[in-house]
Design an enzyme around this catalytic site. Structure first.
Site, PDB file in Angstrom:
ATOM      1  N   ARG A 188       0.820  -1.213   0.000  1.00  0.00           N
ATOM      2  CA  ARG A 188       0.000   0.000   0.000  1.00  0.00           C
ATOM      3  C   ARG A 188       0.851   1.260   0.000  1.00  0.00           C
ATOM      4  O   ARG A 188       0.380   2.323  -0.425  1.00  0.00           O
ATOM      5  CB  ARG A 188      -0.999  -0.014   1.161  1.00  0.00           C
ATOM      6  CG  ARG A 188      -2.130  -1.004   0.948  1.00  0.00           C
ATOM      7  CD  ARG A 188      -3.197  -0.910   2.019  1.00  0.00           C
ATOM      8  NE  ARG A 188      -2.680  -1.061   3.357  1.00  0.00           N
ATOM      9  CZ  ARG A 188      -2.650  -2.199   4.036  1.00  0.00           C
ATOM     10  NH1 ARG A 188      -3.115  -3.299   3.496  1.00  0.00           N
ATOM     11  NH2 ARG A 188      -2.166  -2.240   5.260  1.00  0.00           N
ATOM     12  N   GLU A 241       7.821 -10.302  15.455  1.00  0.00           N
ATOM     13  CA  GLU A 241       7.500 -10.791  16.796  1.00  0.00           C
ATOM     14  C   GLU A 241       7.771 -12.288  16.912  1.00  0.00           C
ATOM     15  O   GLU A 241       8.310 -12.764  17.898  1.00  0.00           O
ATOM     16  CB  GLU A 241       6.035 -10.481  17.116  1.00  0.00           C
ATOM     17  CG  GLU A 241       5.676 -10.778  18.545  1.00  0.00           C
ATOM     18  CD  GLU A 241       4.256 -10.349  18.888  1.00  0.00           C
ATOM     19  OE1 GLU A 241       3.809 -10.702  19.993  1.00  0.00           O
ATOM     20  OE2 GLU A 241       3.610  -9.690  18.066  1.00  0.00           O
TER      21      GLU A 241
END
Length: 171
Positions: free
Chosen positions: A58, A95
């Protein structure tokens, strides 16, 4: 014009508990999109970029028209294996695991000023990886820019350059 009026919040997307800020509503409103690109160009012009680098995917929607408005070139920072030809990559921690961003090996000349652009700044990991990758190939990265910043996620703290955000959501 309040750009927030043209950004739609979609609850529980892509998973429960997430509020997704959808820029497609901004993109389809010509006047709001022109205002957004004008404001972004004013903010970024001060950093005198030679190139604008868009973060996949995007970020391309923001970076390409911004580069055109500024009269400079546009390059893509993509995920592994998405660019043709020789590429240079940068691995970064997630993560749970690792990811990689890449640019074409000939995309940047050493010393060129490159502003990194994405649609949204959340935790800052991807934007920080893009900045590191550009520096790895000799670019000067004076700033980053984004349409939306999610301030509660403190992504700005991972960036060692100024970050221009048109719209900030506190929560």
């Amino acid at each position: 014009m309040d750009l927030k009026d043209h950004i739609r919040g979609i609850p529980d997307f892509p998973k429960p508990g997430i509020l997704f800020y959808d820029i497609s509503t901004l993109l389809r409103e010509a006047d709001a999109w022109q205002v957004a690109m004008g404001r972004m160009a004013r903010a970024v012009r001060a950093y005198m970029p030679d190139l604008v680098a868009g973060m996949e995917s995007r970020g391309f929607l923001v970076a390409a028209p911004l580069a055109l408005k500024l009269g400079c070139g546009f390059i893509m920072i993509r995920k592994r294996g998405k660019l043709p030809g020789d590429t240079i990559g940068y691995n970064y921690a997630l993560e749970y695991g690792e990811d990689r961003v890449e640019i074409q090996a000939d995309a940047v000349q050493p010393g060129q000023r490159v502003v990194v652009v994405d649609d949204l700044l959340a935790t800052g990991g991807t934007m920080a990886a893009g900045i590191a990758l550009l520096r790895q190939v000799g670019a000067v990265v004076p700033a980053a820019a984004t349409l939306i910043e999610l301030a509660a996620l403190n992504g700005r703290a991972k960036l060692d350059v100024p970050c221009e955000a048109l719209v900030t959501y506190a929560d």
